[in-house]
Motif scaffolding. Structure first.
Motif, mmCIF file in Angstrom:
data_model
loop_
_atom_site.group_PDB
_atom_site.id
_atom_site.type_symbol
_atom_site.label_atom_id
_atom_site.label_comp_id
_atom_site.label_asym_id
_atom_site.label_seq_id
_atom_site.Cartn_x
_atom_site.Cartn_y
_atom_site.Cartn_z
ATOM 1 N N ASP A 279 -57.761 30.484 97.049
ATOM 2 C CA ASP A 279 -59.080 30.476 96.427
ATOM 3 C C ASP A 279 -59.149 31.400 95.217
ATOM 4 O OD1 ASP A 279 -60.054 28.613 98.215
ATOM 5 O OD2 ASP A 279 -60.919 30.099 99.558
ATOM 6 N N LYS B 88 -52.267 14.094 87.309
ATOM 7 C CA LYS B 88 -53.021 13.441 88.393
ATOM 8 C C LYS B 88 -52.086 12.679 89.323
ATOM 9 C CE LYS B 88 -57.443 12.213 86.292
ATOM 10 N NZ LYS B 88 -58.259 11.062 85.872
ATOM 11 N N GLU C 39 -53.510 15.892 95.117
ATOM 12 C CA GLU C 39 -54.352 16.777 95.940
ATOM 13 C C GLU C 39 -54.795 18.006 95.148
ATOM 14 O OE1 GLU C 39 -55.692 16.134 98.933
ATOM 15 O OE2 GLU C 39 -54.783 14.156 98.641
ATOM 16 N N TRP D 130 -55.007 18.190 91.896
ATOM 17 C CA TRP D 130 -55.935 17.697 90.877
ATOM 18 C C TRP D 130 -57.342 17.579 91.466
ATOM 19 C CZ3 TRP D 130 -55.646 16.973 85.740
ATOM 20 C CH2 TRP D 130 -56.722 16.309 85.143
ATOM 21 N N LYS D 131 -57.424 16.996 92.651
ATOM 22 C CA LYS D 131 -58.728 16.814 93.312
ATOM 23 C C LYS D 131 -59.386 18.167 93.586
ATOM 24 C CE LYS D 131 -60.831 14.684 97.358
ATOM 25 N NZ LYS D 131 -60.595 13.998 98.621
ATOM 26 N N THR D 132 -58.608 19.129 94.041
ATOM 27 C CA THR D 132 -59.134 20.467 94.324
ATOM 28 C C THR D 132 -59.688 21.111 93.060
ATOM 29 O OG1 THR D 132 -57.563 20.777 96.137
ATOM 30 C CG2 THR D 132 -58.517 22.764 95.179
ATOM 31 N N GLU E 15 -60.562 19.578 90.246
ATOM 32 C CA GLU E 15 -61.681 18.766 89.764
ATOM 33 C C GLU E 15 -62.974 19.125 90.512
ATOM 34 O OE1 GLU E 15 -61.676 14.320 88.161
ATOM 35 O OE2 GLU E 15 -61.381 14.443 90.321
ATOM 36 N N GLU E 16 -62.895 19.239 91.821
ATOM 37 C CA GLU E 16 -64.077 19.595 92.616
ATOM 38 C C GLU E 16 -64.568 21.000 92.320
ATOM 39 O OE1 GLU E 16 -62.862 18.787 96.636
ATOM 40 O OE2 GLU E 16 -63.066 16.623 96.367
ATOM 41 N N ALA E 17 -63.644 21.914 92.131
ATOM 42 C CA ALA E 17 -64.007 23.306 91.858
ATOM 43 C C ALA E 17 -64.644 23.473 90.474
ATOM 44 C CB ALA E 17 -62.776 24.206 91.966
ATOM 45 N N ARG F 3 -66.705 21.373 89.032
ATOM 46 C CA ARG F 3 -68.016 20.682 88.932
ATOM 47 C C ARG F 3 -69.134 21.679 88.886
ATOM 48 N NH1 ARG F 3 -66.950 15.826 93.094
ATOM 49 N NH2 ARG F 3 -65.588 14.690 91.720
#
Length: 69
Positions: A2, A54, A59, A61-63, A65-67, A69
């Motif tokens: 984190d 990507k 995975e 990338w998704k982490t 991308e979500e962080a 936002r």
């Protein structure tokens, strides 16, 4: 993870550049810039790198991308 994620996102938002050392890629991009109207080396490099990252690290990338936002 984190803390690493947070630090890296902050750094990326402050300085969102990456340098690539690849003479063949540079040559292709320069040819395209000189022969294709409105071609942007930065925009194309960004698009290609985004697709590759990507695909290779979905995975992560998704982490990120979500962080972001």
């Amino acid at each position: 993870m984190d803390e690493v994620l947070k630090t890296c996102i902050e750094e990326a938002q402050k300085k969102p550049k990456i340098t690539v050392w690849n003479p063949r890629v540079v040559a292709v991009m320069k040819i395209l810039k000189k022969t294709t109207p409105e071609f942007s080396m930065s925009r194309e490099a960004s698009r290609l790198l985004e697709e590759a990252v990507k695909s290779k690290y979905p995975e992560l990338w998704k982490t990120v991308e979500e962080a972001m936002r």
